[in-house]
Design a protein around this motif. Structure first.
Motif, PDB file in Angstrom:
ATOM      1  N   ARG A  19       0.812  -1.220   0.000  1.00  0.00           N
ATOM      2  CA  ARG A  19       0.000   0.000   0.000  1.00  0.00           C
ATOM      3  C   ARG A  19       0.844   1.268   0.000  1.00  0.00           C
ATOM      4  N   ALA A  20       1.920   1.277   0.775  1.00  0.00           N
ATOM      5  CA  ALA A  20       2.702   2.508   0.925  1.00  0.00           C
ATOM      6  C   ALA A  20       3.338   2.939  -0.391  1.00  0.00           C
ATOM      7  N   TRP A  21       4.047   2.038  -1.059  1.00  0.00           N
ATOM      8  CA  TRP A  21       4.763   2.463  -2.257  1.00  0.00           C
ATOM      9  C   TRP A  21       3.827   2.752  -3.414  1.00  0.00           C
ATOM     10  N   ILE A  22       2.707   2.030  -3.495  1.00  0.00           N
ATOM     11  CA  ILE A  22       1.753   2.339  -4.554  1.00  0.00           C
ATOM     12  C   ILE A  22       1.028   3.646  -4.244  1.00  0.00           C
ATOM     13  N   GLY A  23       0.717   3.873  -2.982  1.00  0.00           N
ATOM     14  CA  GLY A  23       0.116   5.152  -2.604  1.00  0.00           C
ATOM     15  C   GLY A  23       1.027   6.321  -2.903  1.00  0.00           C
ATOM     16  N   ASP A  24       2.307   6.165  -2.594  1.00  0.00           N
ATOM     17  CA  ASP A  24       3.261   7.244  -2.858  1.00  0.00           C
ATOM     18  C   ASP A  24       3.443   7.476  -4.357  1.00  0.00           C
ATOM     19  N   ILE A  25       3.457   6.400  -5.133  1.00  0.00           N
ATOM     20  CA  ILE A  25       3.550   6.552  -6.594  1.00  0.00           C
ATOM     21  C   ILE A  25       2.345   7.324  -7.113  1.00  0.00           C
ATOM     22  N   THR A  26       1.166   6.975  -6.630  1.00  0.00           N
ATOM     23  CA  THR A  26      -0.058   7.651  -7.075  1.00  0.00           C
ATOM     24  C   THR A  26      -0.005   9.136  -6.739  1.00  0.00           C
ATOM     25  N   ALA A  27       0.401   9.451  -5.523  1.00  0.00           N
ATOM     26  CA  ALA A  27       0.474  10.860  -5.117  1.00  0.00           C
ATOM     27  C   ALA A  27       1.487  11.638  -5.926  1.00  0.00           C
ATOM     28  N   GLY A  28       2.515  10.942  -6.418  1.00  0.00           N
ATOM     29  CA  GLY A  28       3.563  11.621  -7.181  1.00  0.00           C
ATOM     30  C   GLY A  28       3.243  11.815  -8.648  1.00  0.00           C
ATOM     31  N   LEU A  29       2.098  11.327  -9.100  1.00  0.00           N
ATOM     32  CA  LEU A  29       1.769  11.427 -10.527  1.00  0.00           C
ATOM     33  C   LEU A  29       1.104  12.749 -10.908  1.00  0.00           C
ATOM     34  N   GLY A  30       0.850  13.578  -9.941  1.00  0.00           N
ATOM     35  CA  GLY A  30       0.327  14.899 -10.259  1.00  0.00           C
ATOM     36  C   GLY A  30      -1.087  15.117  -9.768  1.00  0.00           C
ATOM     37  N   THR A  62     -11.817   1.460   0.449  1.00  0.00           N
ATOM     38  CA  THR A  62     -10.643   1.008  -0.296  1.00  0.00           C
ATOM     39  C   THR A  62      -9.518   2.019  -0.209  1.00  0.00           C
ATOM     40  N   LEU A  63      -9.854   3.303  -0.333  1.00  0.00           N
ATOM     41  CA  LEU A  63      -8.806   4.322  -0.421  1.00  0.00           C
ATOM     42  C   LEU A  63      -8.176   4.664   0.929  1.00  0.00           C
ATOM     43  N   LEU A  64      -8.945   4.670   1.999  1.00  0.00           N
ATOM     44  CA  LEU A  64      -8.403   5.098   3.290  1.00  0.00           C
ATOM     45  C   LEU A  64      -7.227   4.243   3.769  1.00  0.00           C
ATOM     46  N   PRO A  65      -7.258   2.904   3.601  1.00  0.00           N
ATOM     47  CA  PRO A  65      -6.059   2.143   3.976  1.00  0.00           C
ATOM     48  C   PRO A  65      -4.833   2.501   3.145  1.00  0.00           C
ATOM     49  N   ILE A  66      -5.051   2.964   1.906  1.00  0.00           N
ATOM     50  CA  ILE A  66      -3.927   3.394   1.062  1.00  0.00           C
ATOM     51  C   ILE A  66      -3.371   4.715   1.573  1.00  0.00           C
ATOM     52  N   THR A  67      -4.240   5.703   1.836  1.00  0.00           N
ATOM     53  CA  THR A  67      -3.755   7.002   2.296  1.00  0.00           C
ATOM     54  C   THR A  67      -3.076   6.892   3.657  1.00  0.00           C
ATOM     55  N   SER A  68      -3.571   5.992   4.497  1.00  0.00           N
ATOM     56  CA  SER A  68      -2.969   5.856   5.828  1.00  0.00           C
ATOM     57  C   SER A  68      -1.567   5.277   5.759  1.00  0.00           C
ATOM     58  N   ALA A  69      -1.239   4.598   4.638  1.00  0.00           N
ATOM     59  CA  ALA A  69       0.092   4.013   4.480  1.00  0.00           C
ATOM     60  C   ALA A  69       1.058   4.937   3.762  1.00  0.00           C
ATOM     61  N   MET A  70       0.564   6.060   3.224  1.00  0.00           N
ATOM     62  CA  MET A  70       1.423   6.981   2.466  1.00  0.00           C
ATOM     63  C   MET A  70       2.473   7.632   3.365  1.00  0.00           C
ATOM     64  N   SER A  71       3.541   8.069   2.738  1.00  0.00           N
ATOM     65  CA  SER A  71       4.532   8.865   3.452  1.00  0.00           C
ATOM     66  C   SER A  71       3.913  10.215   3.822  1.00  0.00           C
TER      67      SER A  71
END
Length: 357
Positions: free
Chosen positions: A224-235, A254-263
Motif C-alpha cells: 500500500r505505501a509504495w503504490i500510494g506514494d507513486i499515485t500521489a507523485g503522478l500529479g 478502499t482508499l483510506l487504507p492506502i492514504t494511511s500508508a502513504m509517506s
C-alpha cells in the motif's frame, strides 16, 4: 465496494461462459454475492465439460498411440479449438504441450478461450515461456482479457515475464480486474513493478478507475505505501480524478487504507486537494469511517487535512458529524484543535460532559 467490483468481474466472466456478447446483459446480477456468482459459473463450466467426459477420455487415449506430429495435424485440421480444449484435460500434460508446440499461436489462442484452468493447470504450467507470450499476443489483439485473467495464477513467473511486454498498461489493469485468483495480484505487481506508474496513469487517462480501485482494494498491506506514494507523485490531475472516482463509486473503504500508508509528504499532497475539503466528500469519508470502523485508517488523512491552509471545512464537518465519532477520538481532535490554536473548534468538539479549559 469490493463486493460490487468483484461481482462485476464475475458477471463479465459468466457472460463468456454463457455465450453472451455483452456482459451488461447480466447487470441485474451484480448485487448478488461474488462467491455465489463464481460458484454458479463453475457449475455451468463443469456441466459443459462433464457431459461428454467419457468420450473425451476415449479420444485422449486414442491420441496417445498416434505420433505427436500426426496428433497435431488432426487437432488443427479435424478437431478444431473447441474439441481440443475439451480433450486437453484428459491428455498427459507433457504430451499435450508437445502437441501444442506444433500448433499455431492463433489456434492455441482460440483453444485457450475454451480451457478450464482448474482442469488444465498442469498443462499451462509446462508451456514454454515463448509460447505463452505468443498466445498472449494473439489474445490481446482480440481484446480478450478474460482468458488472460483466468490463467495468470497458474502461469510460472518466467512465462509471465515473457508475456508482460506484450501487455499494455491498460491491458494489465483490465487483466488484473479479471484475475481468477486475486492473490496472484501482488506477484504480478512484483513482475511489472517498474510499470506501476504507467498502470495508475492509464486508470486516469483511459477512465479505468474502477479497475484501478479494484487493484488498490486487493493488494497486500505491504504494497500500500509504495503504490500510494507513486499515485500521489503522478500529479494533481491524477489525484483529483482518483478522488472523483472514489466518491462516485463510494470506495472510501478502499482508499483510506492506502492514504494511511502513504509517506507524510504524499499524504500532505493528497490532503491539500480541494476535493478533500468539499463538505459532501468529507461527510462521505466520515460516514464510511464510522460505518466500517476505519478510524485508524482515516485519522492520518483527517490530521493532514487539518494542517493545510484551508482546514475550516474539515473542522465544521467534524463538528457537524460529531455524533458519529467515538468520544476518545473527539477528545483527541479537541486537543489537536487547541495545539493548532483553534480553541473555538476544540470547545465544540469535546465530548459532552467534558470540562473546557
Amino acid at each position: 465496494m469490493s463486493d460490487h467490483l468483484a461481482a462485476v468481474a464475475e458477471t463479465t466472466k459468466l457472460a463468456r461462459v454463457l455465450g453472451l456478447d455483452d456482459p451488461t446483459d447480466l447487470d441485474f446480477l451484480v448485487d448478488l454475492p461474488p462467491a455465489a456468482l463464481r460458484e454458479y459459473r463453475e457449475r455451468v463450466t463443469d456441466l459443459l465439460f462433464d457431459r461428454d467426459a467419457q468420450r473425451m477420455k476415449a479420444i485422449a487415449t486414442a491420441s496417445a498411440i498416434v505420433p505427436v506430429a500426426i496428433s497435431s495435424k488432426i487437432a488443427e485440421r479435424a478437431f478444431g479449438p473447441i474439441l481440443c480444449a475439451a480433450v486437453a484435460s484428459a491428455v498427459e500434460p507433457r504430451r499435450a504441450v508437445d502437441i501444442a508446440k506444433n500448433l499455431t499461436p492463433a489456434f492455441l489462442a482460440e483453444a485457450a478461450v475454451q480451457l478450464d484452468p482448474r482442469r488444465t493447470a498442469a498443462i499451462i504450467a509446462a508451456v514454454p515461456a515463448t509460447m505463452v507470450a505468443d498466445v498472449a499476443r494473439q489474445l490481446l489483439s482480440r481484446g480478450d482479457h478474460i482468458t488472460m485473467g483466468r490463467f495468470v495464477h497458474v502461469i510460472p513467473e518466467p512465462a509471465l515475464r515473457a508475456a508482460a511486454p506484450v501487455m499494455s498498461d491498460p491491458d494489465l489493469l483490465r487483466i488484473g480486474f479479471l484475475l481468477e485468483d486475486k492473490t496472484a495480484l501482488d506477484h504480478v505487481l512484483h513482475i511489472v513493478a517498474d510499470r506501476v506508474p504507467g498502470i495508475i496513469r492509464a486508470a486516469h487517462d483511459q477512465q479505468m478507475w474502477a479497475e484501478g480501485i479494484d487493484l488498490l482494494d486487493n493488494i497486500a498491506p505491504h504494497n500500500r505505501a509504495w503504490i500510494g506514494d507513486i499515485t500521489a507523485g503522478l500529479g494533481d490531475d491524477v489525484l483529483d480524478s482518483l478522488i472523483a472516482a472514489v466518491a462516485e463509486l463510494d470506495a472510501w473503504t478502499t482508499l483510506l487504507p492506502i492514504t494511511s500508508a502513504m509517506s507524510p509528504d504524499s499524504l500532505r499532497r493528497f490532503a491539500q486537494r480541494p476535493a478533500i475539503h468539499d463538505e459532501h466528500i468529507l461527510t462521505a469519508i466520515i460516514d464510511a469511517t464510522a460505518t466500517h470502523d476505519l478510524w485508524p485508517q482515516a485519522l492520518p488523512l483527517v490530521d493532514a487535512a487539518l494542517t493545510t491552509d484551508t482546514p475550516d471545512t474539515v473542522w465544521h464537518t467534524l463538528i457537524q458529524l460529531r455524533d458519529h465519532i467515538p468520544a476518545d477520538l473527539l477528545t483527541r481532535l479537541a486537543d489537536h484543535a487547541r495545539e493548532l490554536g483553534h480553541d473555538h473548534h476544540a470547545t465544540r468538539l469535546e465530548p459532552l460532559g467534558t470540562a473546557t479549559t
